[in-house]
Design an enzyme around this catalytic site. Structure first.
Site, PDB file in Angstrom:
ATOM      1  N   GLY A 179      48.913  35.026  40.681  1.00 42.62           N
ATOM      2  CA  GLY A 179      49.051  35.864  39.491  1.00 42.62           C
ATOM      3  C   GLY A 179      48.065  35.543  38.383  1.00 42.62           C
ATOM      4  O   GLY A 179      48.311  35.873  37.222  1.00 42.62           O
TER       5      GLY A 179
ATOM      6  N   ASN B  76      45.110  36.873  37.891  1.00 41.79           N
ATOM      7  CA  ASN B  76      44.577  38.138  37.347  1.00 41.79           C
ATOM      8  C   ASN B  76      45.628  38.832  36.485  1.00 41.79           C
ATOM      9  O   ASN B  76      45.313  39.388  35.435  1.00 41.79           O
ATOM     10  CB  ASN B  76      44.118  39.066  38.475  1.00 41.79           C
ATOM     11  CG  ASN B  76      42.742  38.694  38.984  1.00 41.79           C
ATOM     12  OD1 ASN B  76      41.741  38.912  38.312  1.00 41.79           O
ATOM     13  ND2 ASN B  76      42.687  38.098  40.168  1.00 41.79           N
TER      14      ASN B  76
ATOM     15  N   ILE C 221      50.285  49.836  50.759  1.00 43.46           N
ATOM     16  CA  ILE C 221      50.932  50.820  49.879  1.00 43.46           C
ATOM     17  C   ILE C 221      51.290  52.045  50.716  1.00 43.46           C
ATOM     18  O   ILE C 221      50.413  52.642  51.354  1.00 43.46           O
ATOM     19  CB  ILE C 221      49.969  51.208  48.730  1.00 43.46           C
ATOM     20  CG1 ILE C 221      49.646  49.974  47.871  1.00 43.46           C
ATOM     21  CG2 ILE C 221      50.558  52.318  47.864  1.00 43.46           C
ATOM     22  CD1 ILE C 221      50.834  49.325  47.203  1.00 43.46           C
TER      23      ILE C 221
ATOM     24  N   ASN D   3      42.694  48.674  43.021  1.00 39.81           N
ATOM     25  CA  ASN D   3      42.806  47.381  43.686  1.00 39.81           C
ATOM     26  C   ASN D   3      41.582  46.552  43.348  1.00 39.81           C
ATOM     27  O   ASN D   3      40.497  47.091  43.145  1.00 39.81           O
ATOM     28  CB  ASN D   3      42.866  47.599  45.208  1.00 39.81           C
ATOM     29  CG  ASN D   3      43.012  46.291  45.972  1.00 39.81           C
ATOM     30  OD1 ASN D   3      43.813  45.417  45.601  1.00 39.81           O
ATOM     31  ND2 ASN D   3      42.236  46.122  47.031  1.00 39.81           N
TER      32      ASN D   3
ATOM     33  N   HIS E 266      39.282  43.541  44.994  1.00 41.46           N
ATOM     34  CA  HIS E 266      39.035  42.856  46.264  1.00 41.46           C
ATOM     35  C   HIS E 266      37.935  41.814  46.057  1.00 41.46           C
ATOM     36  O   HIS E 266      36.907  42.116  45.435  1.00 41.46           O
ATOM     37  CB  HIS E 266      38.621  43.872  47.341  1.00 41.46           C
ATOM     38  CG  HIS E 266      38.482  43.229  48.680  1.00 41.46           C
ATOM     39  ND1 HIS E 266      39.566  43.000  49.506  1.00 41.46           N
ATOM     40  CD2 HIS E 266      37.405  42.715  49.322  1.00 41.46           C
ATOM     41  CE1 HIS E 266      39.155  42.390  50.600  1.00 41.46           C
ATOM     42  NE2 HIS E 266      37.848  42.203  50.513  1.00 41.46           N
TER      43      HIS E 266
ATOM     44  N   GLU F  58      36.325  38.156  38.547  1.00 43.76           N
ATOM     45  CA  GLU F  58      37.521  39.021  38.483  1.00 43.76           C
ATOM     46  C   GLU F  58      38.139  38.980  37.093  1.00 43.76           C
ATOM     47  O   GLU F  58      38.474  40.021  36.521  1.00 43.76           O
ATOM     48  CB  GLU F  58      38.556  38.561  39.514  1.00 43.76           C
ATOM     49  CG  GLU F  58      38.102  38.759  40.936  1.00 43.76           C
ATOM     50  CD  GLU F  58      39.169  38.420  41.962  1.00 43.76           C
ATOM     51  OE1 GLU F  58      39.061  38.933  43.069  1.00 43.76           O
ATOM     52  OE2 GLU F  58      40.095  37.647  41.657  1.00 43.76           O
TER      53      GLU F  58
HETATM   54  C1  GRF Z   1      42.200  37.987  43.970  1.00 43.14           C
HETATM   55  O1  GRF Z   1      41.160  37.233  44.491  1.00 43.14           O
HETATM   56  C2  GRF Z   1      42.033  39.441  44.306  1.00 43.14           C
HETATM   57  O2  GRF Z   1      40.711  39.813  44.476  1.00 43.14           O
HETATM   58  C3  GRF Z   1      42.736  39.555  45.623  1.00 43.14           C
HETATM   59  O3  GRF Z   1      43.826  38.675  45.525  1.00 43.14           O
HETATM   60  C4  GRF Z   1      43.516  37.622  44.645  1.00 43.14           C
HETATM   61  C5  GRF Z   1      44.638  37.465  43.662  1.00 43.14           C
HETATM   62  O4  GRF Z   1      44.514  36.303  42.916  1.00 43.14           O
HETATM   63  N1  GRF Z   1      43.073  40.912  45.932  1.00 43.14           N
HETATM   64  P1  GRF Z   1      45.522  35.938  41.754  1.00 43.14           P
HETATM   65  O5  GRF Z   1      46.905  35.943  42.348  1.00 43.14           O
HETATM   66  O6  GRF Z   1      45.355  36.959  40.690  1.00 43.14           O
HETATM   67  O7  GRF Z   1      45.099  34.580  41.306  1.00 43.14           O
END
Ligand code: GRF
Length: 191
Positions: free
Chosen positions: A12, A14, A89, A103, A105, A175
């Site tokens: 979590g 992000n 999904i 999303n 990635h 990210e």
């Molecule tokens: C991220 O690297 C995102 O690109 C991928 O899953 C990961 C999630 O990381 N889809 P976090 O849980 O936000 O640390």
């Protein structure tokens, strides 16, 4: 106000970044957190920031997709952000939220996308393929894994001393920087 639901299955980080970035926003509200994993870091994030957290199993998501969609509509969700959500999904949800699900990635799609390509698997594959660069892709979600229209890609170098963990750190930094900015752009077009 644009209400966002974040779907996540992992640490979590992000989601936390988005919550912090938009904490004082007058246009974006992180309204809901959805997870399929009640043991994951995202649960702590949701609790720490007092966010409405809903735990949904794979079975419920697929069998009760209509009810789940109704719930999201009742909560006035405008945009869904998949930030490390590991369940596919359902088509019904994609249809109910056209171009309203994005999303993130951790690679430069179409490279290193598709089934099984998540988390550290992606970075291992990048190292094994001796790539000179990697990065992130933010894209709309359609019915196929990692194949929706690309919104934004950002790159970083793969250095000779990199391993999957160091690469993961580099990509996470991208990210955390670009996901809130991409959402800001998407949302400002919606308003
Ligand atoms: C991220 O690297 C995102 O690109 C991928 O899953 C990961 C999630 O990381 N889809 P976090 O849980 O936000 O640390």
């Amino acid at each position: 106000m644009v209400n966002i639901a974040i779907f996540a299955s992992g640490n979590g980080t992000n989601a936390e970044r988005l919550i912090q970035f938009f904490s004082d926003s007058t246009i974006v509200k992180i309204k809901l957190i959805i997870t399929n994993n009640d043991q994951s870091g995202i649960v702590n994030v949701a609790n720490r920031y007092k966010k409405n957290l809903q735990i949904i199993s794979k079975n419920t998501l697929n069998t009760y997709a209509d009810q789940f969609i109704d719930f999201l509509i009742t909560e006035k969700v405008d945009l869904i952000v998949l930030a490390g959500f590991l369940l596919k999904i359902p088509q019904k949800l994609v249809t109910a939220f056209p171009k309203k699900i994005i999303n993130i990635h951790p690679s430069l799609l179409p490279k290193f996308g598709g089934k099984g390509m998540y988390g550290i698997n992606v970075h291992k594959a990048v190292i094994e393929s001796k790539e000179h660069e990697t990065g992130i892709t933010i894209h709309y979600v359609n019915e196929e894994y990692d194949k929706g229209e690309v919104i934004l890609q950002e790159k970083c170098k793969v250095d000779s001393f990199d391993n999957p963990d160091t690469l993961s750190d580099k990509v996470k930094r991208l990210e955390h920087y670009f996901l809130p900015l991409a959402i800001e752009k998407i949302v400002s077009k919606q308003i």
